[in-house]
Design a protein around this motif. Structure first.
Motif, PDB file in Angstrom:
ATOM      1  N   ARG A 150       0.618 -57.092  14.043  1.00 19.19           N
ATOM      2  CA  ARG A 150      -0.065 -55.722  14.438  1.00 19.19           C
ATOM      3  C   ARG A 150      -0.311 -55.976  15.923  1.00 19.19           C
ATOM      4  NH1 ARG A 150      -0.932 -56.553   9.064  1.00 19.19           N
ATOM      5  NH2 ARG A 150      -0.895 -54.773   7.611  1.00 19.19           N
ATOM      6  N   LEU A 151       0.452 -56.010  16.616  1.00 23.74           N
ATOM      7  CA  LEU A 151       0.306 -56.388  18.204  1.00 23.74           C
ATOM      8  C   LEU A 151      -0.130 -54.817  18.771  1.00 23.74           C
ATOM      9  CD1 LEU A 151       3.294 -58.114  19.340  1.00 23.74           C
ATOM     10  CD2 LEU A 151       1.048 -59.044  18.289  1.00 23.74           C
ATOM     11  N   THR A 152      -1.155 -55.287  19.843  1.00 17.91           N
ATOM     12  CA  THR A 152      -1.967 -54.236  20.576  1.00 17.91           C
ATOM     13  C   THR A 152      -0.955 -53.550  21.459  1.00 17.91           C
ATOM     14  OG1 THR A 152      -2.834 -55.511  21.993  1.00 17.91           O
ATOM     15  CG2 THR A 152      -4.229 -55.211  19.785  1.00 17.91           C
ATOM     16  N   LEU A 153      -1.400 -52.528  21.977  1.00 15.56           N
ATOM     17  CA  LEU A 153      -0.289 -51.813  23.165  1.00 15.56           C
ATOM     18  C   LEU A 153      -0.517 -52.715  24.420  1.00 15.56           C
ATOM     19  CD1 LEU A 153       1.328 -49.600  24.155  1.00 15.56           C
ATOM     20  CD2 LEU A 153      -0.686 -48.345  24.859  1.00 15.56           C
ATOM     21  N   ALA A 154      -1.680 -53.591  24.574  1.00 15.31           N
ATOM     22  CA  ALA A 154      -1.762 -54.352  25.787  1.00 15.31           C
ATOM     23  C   ALA A 154      -0.796 -55.452  25.630  1.00 15.31           C
ATOM     24  CB  ALA A 154      -3.208 -54.778  25.951  1.00 15.31           C
ATOM     25  N   VAL A 155      -0.452 -56.016  24.398  1.00 14.23           N
ATOM     26  CA  VAL A 155       0.362 -57.113  24.115  1.00 14.23           C
ATOM     27  C   VAL A 155       1.712 -56.797  24.350  1.00 14.23           C
ATOM     28  CG1 VAL A 155       0.833 -58.858  22.621  1.00 14.23           C
ATOM     29  CG2 VAL A 155      -1.651 -58.562  22.709  1.00 14.23           C
ATOM     30  N   LEU A 156       2.186 -55.681  23.725  1.00 13.48           N
ATOM     31  CA  LEU A 156       3.482 -55.052  23.843  1.00 13.48           C
ATOM     32  C   LEU A 156       3.785 -54.790  25.398  1.00 13.48           C
ATOM     33  CD1 LEU A 156       3.375 -52.703  20.852  1.00 13.48           C
ATOM     34  CD2 LEU A 156       4.477 -54.780  21.055  1.00 13.48           C
ATOM     35  N   SER A 157       2.683 -54.358  26.033  1.00 12.66           N
ATOM     36  CA  SER A 157       2.838 -54.080  27.312  1.00 12.66           C
ATOM     37  C   SER A 157       3.319 -55.306  28.258  1.00 12.66           C
ATOM     38  CB  SER A 157       1.736 -53.454  28.256  1.00 12.66           C
ATOM     39  OG  SER A 157       1.751 -51.996  27.525  1.00 12.66           O
ATOM     40  N   ALA A 158       2.625 -56.493  27.969  1.00 15.74           N
ATOM     41  CA  ALA A 158       2.633 -57.817  28.329  1.00 15.74           C
ATOM     42  C   ALA A 158       3.867 -58.225  28.185  1.00 15.74           C
ATOM     43  CB  ALA A 158       1.396 -58.728  27.867  1.00 15.74           C
ATOM     44  N   LEU A 159       4.475 -58.160  26.919  1.00 13.25           N
ATOM     45  CA  LEU A 159       5.717 -58.463  26.706  1.00 13.25           C
ATOM     46  C   LEU A 159       6.941 -57.709  27.326  1.00 13.25           C
ATOM     47  CD1 LEU A 159       5.436 -58.948  22.650  1.00 13.25           C
ATOM     48  CD2 LEU A 159       5.621 -60.678  24.502  1.00 13.25           C
ATOM     49  N   ALA A 160       6.728 -56.355  27.440  1.00 15.02           N
ATOM     50  CA  ALA A 160       7.632 -55.379  27.981  1.00 15.02           C
ATOM     51  C   ALA A 160       8.227 -55.545  29.293  1.00 15.02           C
ATOM     52  CB  ALA A 160       7.411 -53.981  27.677  1.00 15.02           C
ATOM     53  N   ILE A 161       7.032 -56.019  30.159  1.00 16.86           N
ATOM     54  CA  ILE A 161       7.115 -55.767  31.627  1.00 16.86           C
ATOM     55  C   ILE A 161       8.086 -57.079  31.878  1.00 16.86           C
ATOM     56  CG2 ILE A 161       5.969 -56.216  33.783  1.00 16.86           C
ATOM     57  CD1 ILE A 161       3.687 -54.608  32.496  1.00 16.86           C
ATOM     58  N   GLY A 203       0.168 -63.461  18.588  1.00 15.30           N
ATOM     59  CA  GLY A 203      -0.626 -62.158  18.606  1.00 15.30           C
ATOM     60  C   GLY A 203      -1.363 -61.805  20.021  1.00 15.30           C
ATOM     61  N   GLY A 204      -0.655 -62.704  21.222  1.00 15.63           N
ATOM     62  CA  GLY A 204      -1.503 -62.176  22.331  1.00 15.63           C
ATOM     63  C   GLY A 204      -2.463 -63.474  22.733  1.00 15.63           C
ATOM     64  N   SER A 210      -4.987 -73.841  19.623  1.00 14.73           N
ATOM     65  CA  SER A 210      -4.650 -73.861  18.071  1.00 14.73           C
ATOM     66  C   SER A 210      -3.639 -73.031  17.896  1.00 14.73           C
ATOM     67  CB  SER A 210      -5.705 -73.825  17.072  1.00 14.73           C
ATOM     68  OG  SER A 210      -6.328 -72.461  17.341  1.00 14.73           O
ATOM     69  N   ARG A 211      -3.524 -71.731  18.394  1.00 19.90           N
ATOM     70  CA  ARG A 211      -2.521 -70.916  18.352  1.00 19.90           C
ATOM     71  C   ARG A 211      -1.076 -71.174  18.767  1.00 19.90           C
ATOM     72  NH1 ARG A 211      -1.455 -68.426  14.409  1.00 19.90           N
ATOM     73  NH2 ARG A 211      -0.842 -66.416  15.514  1.00 19.90           N
ATOM     74  N   ARG A 212      -1.250 -71.879  20.193  1.00 18.56           N
ATOM     75  CA  ARG A 212       0.027 -72.218  20.749  1.00 18.56           C
ATOM     76  C   ARG A 212       0.550 -73.500  20.005  1.00 18.56           C
ATOM     77  NH1 ARG A 212      -3.112 -71.877  25.490  1.00 18.56           N
ATOM     78  NH2 ARG A 212      -3.755 -74.129  25.492  1.00 18.56           N
ATOM     79  N   MET A 213      -0.324 -74.340  19.338  1.00 17.71           N
ATOM     80  CA  MET A 213       0.320 -75.391  18.540  1.00 17.71           C
ATOM     81  C   MET A 213       0.770 -74.701  17.460  1.00 17.71           C
ATOM     82  SD  MET A 213       1.019 -78.536  18.086  1.00 17.71           S
ATOM     83  CE  MET A 213       0.059 -79.415  19.351  1.00 17.71           C
ATOM     84  N   ASP A 214       0.347 -73.775  16.824  1.00 19.54           N
ATOM     85  CA  ASP A 214       1.051 -72.988  15.633  1.00 19.54           C
ATOM     86  C   ASP A 214       2.345 -72.780  16.168  1.00 19.54           C
ATOM     87  OD1 ASP A 214      -1.231 -73.352  14.077  1.00 19.54           O
ATOM     88  OD2 ASP A 214      -2.153 -71.302  14.190  1.00 19.54           O
TER      89      ASP A 214
END
Length: 450
Positions: A150-161, A203-204, A210-214
């Motif tokens: 359930r990514l936020t708009l900010a994360v989606l923008s960070a991916l789209a650019i 998820g941004g 720990s999330r990077r290790m995931d």
């Protein structure tokens, strides 16, 4: 005494560990963490330091919840083992039925296949298609993570650019057909896309160790599942080809034009879903795989050192051999990362850590020989995009492995916690993505797109 930052890191690792159990919802994890922090605060009020309070709180938390009680029992001797996960598939909120997620996955897999099929039909130039292949599949793989997290708009923008910038670069740059910079872009663009997929996967929360290790763990499990799917698909296709050939029907055009364009990219999405849905299957065999392949890889590296020593001079080392050894070093790095991600982070140093130290040492020796060979070839034959790209990668690997070796020695000698070695691996990963971006964006104009 454990510093406050280290205590937070321990809690973060505990939370990540518990989240991997499909028996616990996100809300349950939040509640368990609240209880854990309360227990830690109570223990510290009695005079215990952070480390002692954390361990006692883990044990006390076992009285509050059946799952946490099992967690506490397993970790009471400071040896974190793999949790036995339930086979049922549940979304994070526990409300999405399994069939709905499967429907989303299949739709995205078919969408990836359609994108590749249409792209192959519209793009007549094979080199241009190769540059765009990852761009065609990435939106569907990321789409699954976006739906799942359930990514936020900010994360989606960070991916789209960065995705849009990469798409413009690989299609607008006037590459010389079949030139070095074009094929470097083909090889390095997927690295950038995979890093962006990692941003979606976490998820941004890319700043979380720990999330990077995931994501490292996910990458290893993803590779295993995709390989299994590929092997199963190859067997099925072989049997189908054999059956059709016996009845006098040519099945190869259908295979080349329809099955492979859909199966290969679609399997990427399916493999990602399998990792999410059935993590326990691979997690149970991950320690076994690392224990088997670590000594075998050490023997392979020692054999490579022998081959290089017998090659008769570094300048005469075959270019293809250097490329192959680069691939082997990347494989060693992947094995190191997966081994660290699968290890019990609070366990004491053991034989596996000694083997890992030997593995890194052998890889360092091979990398040093390769760097010497590359510098010798550059001095003899001059610079080229391929040589600079390979040299840069080997320098990055050298820094990565030297630091990992140093931290491993400190851990084995009891002077450093294992968490420092774990954090170094994940914090260094973005460097590879940055280098890939330099190769794709900067190299072509610097070398006149040749």
């Amino acid at each position: 005494m454990m510093a406050h930052a280290e205590l937070e890191a321990q809690i973060d690792r505990w939370r990540s560990y518990v989240q991997r159990s499909q028996a616990i919802s996100a809300a349950d994890v939040d509640e368990l963490e609240d209880h854990l922090r309360e227990q830690i605060a109570e223990r510290k009020a009695t005079g215990l330091d952070d480390e002692e309070a954390f361990l006692v709180a883990i044990r006390r938390l076992g009285n509050l919840d059946a799952v946490s009680r099992e967690f506490a029992r397993e970790h009471s001797d400071r040896l974190w083992k793999q949790l036995v996960l339930l086979p049922e598939t549940r979304d994070d909120d526990g409300g999405t039925p399994p069939w709905r997620e499967l429907a989303v996955v299949l739709a995205l897999a078919v969408g990836a296949g359609i994108a590749v099929k249409v792209g192959f039909s519209l793009i007549e130039n094979e080199n241009v298609f190769a540059r765009n292949l990852g761009l065609l599949v990435f939106p569907f793989l990321t789409g699954y993570f976006a739906w799942k997290r359930r990514l936020t708009l900010a994360v989606l923008s960070a991916l789209a650019i960065p995705f849009a910038v990469l798409a413009v670069v690989v299609n607008v740059y006037p590459f010389s057909p079949g030139g070095s910079t074009e094929w470097l872009a083909v090889l390095h663009a997927p690295v950038i896309l995979w890093m962006l997929a990692g941003l979606a996967y976490v998820g941004g929360r890319w700043q979380s160790d720990s999330r990077r290790m995931d994501f490292v763990r996910f990458t290893g499990e993803f590779a295993i599942y995709y390989t299994l799917l590929a092997l199963g698909g190859a067997v099925l296709i072989g049997l189908t080809l054999g059956a059709f050939s016996l009845i006098g029907t040519d099945f190869e055009p259908v295979l080349a034009e329809w099955i492979l364009p859909f199966a290969v990219p679609g399997a990427l999405v399916v493999a990602a879903w399998l990792v999410e849905a059935k993590q326990n299957v691979v997690e149970n065999i991950a320690p076994v795989l690392t224990r088997i392949f670590t000594p075998l890889t050490i023997l392979m590296l020692l054999a490579l050192l022998g081959v290089l020593a017998a090659s008769g001079g570094l300048v005469n080392v075959d270019r293809e051999l250097l490329i192959l050894m680069d691939a082997i070093l990347i494989l060693v790095l992947a094995l190191l990362l997966y081994s660290i991600s699968a290890r019990n982070s609070l366990a004491r140093p053991g034989l596996s850590d000694g083997l890992q130290l030997l593995l890194v040492g052998a890889a360092l020796a091979v990398d040093a020989v390769m760097l010497t060979a590359m510098l010798t070839r550059i001095a003899e034959f001059g610079l080229s995009p391929n040589k600079i790209a390979a040299l840069g990668l080997n320098v990055l690997l050298l820094v990565h492995l030297v630091r990992a070796d140093w931290l491993t020695i400190g851990f084995i000698r009891g002077r450093r916690p294992f968490g420092q070695l774990e954090d170094w691996q994940t914090r260094y990963l973005p460097v590879y993505g940055a280098w890939a971006a330099v190769v794709v964006v900067v190299f072509p104009p610097v070398f006149s797109f040749t």
